[in-house]
Scaffold this motif. Sequence first.
Motif, PDB file in Angstrom:
ATOM      1  N   GLU A 420       0.829  -1.203   0.000  1.00  0.00           N
ATOM      2  CA  GLU A 420       0.000   0.000   0.000  1.00  0.00           C
ATOM      3  C   GLU A 420       0.868   1.259   0.000  1.00  0.00           C
ATOM      4  O   GLU A 420       0.598   2.215  -0.741  1.00  0.00           O
ATOM      5  N   MET A 421       1.883   1.271   0.853  1.00  0.00           N
ATOM      6  CA  MET A 421       2.778   2.422   0.912  1.00  0.00           C
ATOM      7  C   MET A 421       3.566   2.556  -0.393  1.00  0.00           C
ATOM      8  O   MET A 421       3.770   3.667  -0.902  1.00  0.00           O
ATOM      9  N   TYR A 422       3.996   1.438  -0.938  1.00  0.00           N
ATOM     10  CA  TYR A 422       4.766   1.440  -2.182  1.00  0.00           C
ATOM     11  C   TYR A 422       3.929   1.991  -3.335  1.00  0.00           C
ATOM     12  O   TYR A 422       4.424   2.764  -4.166  1.00  0.00           O
ATOM     13  N   GLU A 423       2.643   1.636  -3.391  1.00  0.00           N
ATOM     14  CA  GLU A 423       1.784   2.157  -4.457  1.00  0.00           C
ATOM     15  C   GLU A 423       1.597   3.666  -4.327  1.00  0.00           C
ATOM     16  O   GLU A 423       1.555   4.386  -5.328  1.00  0.00           O
ATOM     17  N   ARG A 424       1.507   4.159  -3.087  1.00  0.00           N
ATOM     18  CA  ARG A 424       1.446   5.611  -2.890  1.00  0.00           C
ATOM     19  C   ARG A 424       2.727   6.278  -3.373  1.00  0.00           C
ATOM     20  O   ARG A 424       2.713   7.360  -3.971  1.00  0.00           O
ATOM     21  N   TYR A 425       3.829   5.620  -3.121  1.00  0.00           N
ATOM     22  CA  TYR A 425       5.141   6.111  -3.571  1.00  0.00           C
ATOM     23  C   TYR A 425       5.182   6.205  -5.093  1.00  0.00           C
ATOM     24  O   TYR A 425       5.597   7.233  -5.656  1.00  0.00           O
ATOM     25  N   LEU A 426       4.733   5.155  -5.780  1.00  0.00           N
ATOM     26  CA  LEU A 426       4.737   5.157  -7.248  1.00  0.00           C
ATOM     27  C   LEU A 426       3.823   6.245  -7.806  1.00  0.00           C
ATOM     28  O   LEU A 426       4.160   6.901  -8.808  1.00  0.00           O
ATOM     29  N   GLU A 427       2.670   6.450  -7.182  1.00  0.00           N
ATOM     30  CA  GLU A 427       1.753   7.502  -7.627  1.00  0.00           C
ATOM     31  C   GLU A 427       2.386   8.883  -7.492  1.00  0.00           C
ATOM     32  O   GLU A 427       2.194   9.757  -8.340  1.00  0.00           O
ATOM     33  N   HIS A 428       3.135   9.072  -6.426  1.00  0.00           N
ATOM     34  CA  HIS A 428       3.809  10.360  -6.218  1.00  0.00           C
ATOM     35  C   HIS A 428       4.865  10.591  -7.300  1.00  0.00           C
ATOM     36  O   HIS A 428       4.974  11.695  -7.851  1.00  0.00           O
ATOM     37  N   LEU A 429       5.631   9.557  -7.616  1.00  0.00           N
ATOM     38  CA  LEU A 429       6.634   9.694  -8.685  1.00  0.00           C
ATOM     39  C   LEU A 429       5.961   9.991 -10.025  1.00  0.00           C
ATOM     40  O   LEU A 429       6.431  10.832 -10.798  1.00  0.00           O
ATOM     41  N   LYS A 430       4.859   9.307 -10.282  1.00  0.00           N
ATOM     42  CA  LYS A 430       4.130   9.525 -11.530  1.00  0.00           C
ATOM     43  C   LYS A 430       3.648  10.967 -11.641  1.00  0.00           C
ATOM     44  O   LYS A 430       3.692  11.578 -12.722  1.00  0.00           O
ATOM     45  N   ALA A 431       3.212  11.544 -10.524  1.00  0.00           N
ATOM     46  CA  ALA A 431       2.726  12.925 -10.531  1.00  0.00           C
ATOM     47  C   ALA A 431       3.826  13.920 -10.876  1.00  0.00           C
ATOM     48  O   ALA A 431       3.552  15.038 -11.312  1.00  0.00           O
ATOM     49  N   HIS A 432       5.070  13.488 -10.693  1.00  0.00           N
ATOM     50  CA  HIS A 432       6.213  14.345 -11.027  1.00  0.00           C
ATOM     51  C   HIS A 432       6.918  13.898 -12.317  1.00  0.00           C
ATOM     52  O   HIS A 432       7.985  14.427 -12.649  1.00  0.00           O
ATOM     53  N   GLU A 433       6.341  12.935 -12.998  1.00  0.00           N
ATOM     54  CA  GLU A 433       6.901  12.408 -14.245  1.00  0.00           C
ATOM     55  C   GLU A 433       8.313  11.871 -14.025  1.00  0.00           C
ATOM     56  O   GLU A 433       9.219  12.062 -14.840  1.00  0.00           O
ATOM     57  N   ILE A 434       8.498  11.171 -12.900  1.00  0.00           N
ATOM     58  CA  ILE A 434       9.784  10.574 -12.548  1.00  0.00           C
ATOM     59  C   ILE A 434       9.762   9.098 -12.908  1.00  0.00           C
ATOM     60  O   ILE A 434       8.799   8.386 -12.606  1.00  0.00           O
ATOM     61  N   ASP A 435      10.799   8.638 -13.563  1.00  0.00           N
ATOM     62  CA  ASP A 435      10.916   7.231 -13.918  1.00  0.00           C
ATOM     63  C   ASP A 435      11.156   6.419 -12.649  1.00  0.00           C
ATOM     64  O   ASP A 435      12.194   6.566 -12.003  1.00  0.00           O
ATOM     65  N   PRO A 436      10.231   5.553 -12.245  1.00  0.00           N
ATOM     66  CA  PRO A 436      10.400   4.802 -10.993  1.00  0.00           C
ATOM     67  C   PRO A 436      11.569   3.823 -11.030  1.00  0.00           C
ATOM     68  O   PRO A 436      12.047   3.401  -9.979  1.00  0.00           O
ATOM     69  N   ASP A 437      12.029   3.475 -12.252  1.00  0.00           N
ATOM     70  CA  ASP A 437      13.180   2.577 -12.356  1.00  0.00           C
ATOM     71  C   ASP A 437      14.461   3.215 -11.846  1.00  0.00           C
ATOM     72  O   ASP A 437      15.463   2.522 -11.629  1.00  0.00           O
ATOM     73  N   THR A 438      14.451   4.543 -11.644  1.00  0.00           N
ATOM     74  CA  THR A 438      15.638   5.227 -11.124  1.00  0.00           C
ATOM     75  C   THR A 438      15.666   5.229  -9.590  1.00  0.00           C
ATOM     76  O   THR A 438      16.599   5.755  -8.983  1.00  0.00           O
ATOM     77  N   SER A 439      14.653   4.653  -8.969  1.00  0.00           N
ATOM     78  CA  SER A 439      14.605   4.601  -7.501  1.00  0.00           C
ATOM     79  C   SER A 439      15.752   3.766  -6.946  1.00  0.00           C
ATOM     80  O   SER A 439      16.166   2.761  -7.544  1.00  0.00           O
ATOM     81  N   ILE A 440      16.242   4.188  -5.780  1.00  0.00           N
ATOM     82  CA  ILE A 440      17.240   3.410  -5.040  1.00  0.00           C
ATOM     83  C   ILE A 440      16.488   2.430  -4.153  1.00  0.00           C
ATOM     84  O   ILE A 440      15.665   2.834  -3.311  1.00  0.00           O
ATOM     85  N   CYS A 441      16.752   1.164  -4.349  1.00  0.00           N
ATOM     86  CA  CYS A 441      16.086   0.117  -3.564  1.00  0.00           C
ATOM     87  C   CYS A 441      17.102  -0.511  -2.618  1.00  0.00           C
ATOM     88  O   CYS A 441      18.086  -1.112  -3.058  1.00  0.00           O
ATOM     89  N   GLY A 442      16.885  -0.339  -1.323  1.00  0.00           N
ATOM     90  CA  GLY A 442      17.801  -0.900  -0.338  1.00  0.00           C
ATOM     91  C   GLY A 442      17.468  -2.333  -0.010  1.00  0.00           C
ATOM     92  O   GLY A 442      16.347  -2.803  -0.238  1.00  0.00           O
TER      93      GLY A 442
END
Length: 479
Positions: A420-442
Amino acid sequence: MAFDRRHFLKRTGIAAGSLALPMLASPRVLGANDEILVGLIGCGIRSSEHAARLSSQKGVRIVAVSDADMKMADIRASGLEAKFPGSKVARYQDMRHMLDRKDISVVSNATMQYWHGLSCIWSCQAGKHQYIEKPLSHFIWEGRQMVNAARKYGCLVQCGLQQRSRPATKKAIAWIREGNLGKVLYITCFANKPRVSCGKRTEPLPIPDHVDYDLWCGPARKEPIYRDRLQYDCSFTWNMGDGESCNQGVHEIDVARSVLGEAELPRRVMSIGGRFVFNDACEVPNTQIIYYDFASAPILYEVHNLRAAKGSNQVPDFRGHRTGSVVDCEGGSVAITQEYAKAYDRSGKEIKSWSSGETHFENFIQAVRSGKREDLNCDVLEGHISTAICHAGNISYRLGKPTPVAEQRKQVRDIALWNEMYERYLEHLKAHEIDPDTSICGPWLECDPKNECFKDNAAANEIVRGFYRPPYVVPEIRL
């Protein structure tokens, strides 16, 4: 200009090859009517609150300030002298000279977090009780040494987690723990604080003559600055800061663990995020999600330093709240912020609220007068635990790498709340036209709560132990 070592030694009077320490001393015993003389370390933005809150209390007087930036020290001292005509406030560039003063019994520490560890330990060794800003430490191991120093030298150390001195917060937590909404299911903490870029210079920032740059850097790496500002923005670099999820997050994590009664690191932790849009000289994420896996209930953390969407002036929120914690229970939820606490039933209807001020500095002075550690609302140990939890989340992020969304989803796996939190995160990136593949995944990090480190991860434990620039090395304090 940058100061070389010879210039630094000459200005501070320190012999070559050594680092002078404050004189060892025991804390003074203060009576109820004794005047408390205070030395203020760190004269930046936050120090104005320290100065105002302490100097307004009866029988408390700030007699000295210290900052490696003498212009900042003079501004703070001059302000105090103007407020109290006839008073004289001494200025020190090197805090150790101020700590050697036997008339000063209390230190108010408003340095940046990379200086917290060493300055706290020096103050304890000099026998000074201390109010120190949050986050308590820059590294997990360092925080434990600060606790040990307070205990070894018999000093009272209060960490600046003001929620512990807010009646509304305390009443709301007690109401939750009484079971009024049933069992706690999970807690979501969040910081929706718009930030701006720290800039990206092509040439290093000139260091003014009134700054002793070697002393200013202290334990951190001494390196050229490509930000636009010297002060404060250093908190958005890993060298000197810990990012929003620790700088602000320690407040919310402290509230959340108080609700749950947790007193150590979680079982495991993982973080995803990135520093998006800004393209500047800073490093810490401006968008981040963290999952703290506690046995009692999970704690989630979300950071949004960007606006709600590209081109928007709106600020993100979580269920209508900008920064705070929402405790979800079987029978409803409670939102706790720095301004209020509100309880809601399962339909979202407000059913109870609390509001009040805050008396954290006053509580500290009261404890100094009583001489009792148990009178502190936030003893250094509590500050250490909450800060260490935040560091654990950031360590996962710091060990991460850019990862495609498909792999991120595998990392999230089948944990419903994470998803649920991750989907909110993806929606936020989409709203800024940010490619989610550039996310740092720990990576998922398995914690070793008893030893305050991680299981079978040398890279993570290297960050736990910390990095220090000689001679400004945080010592190990054994009890």
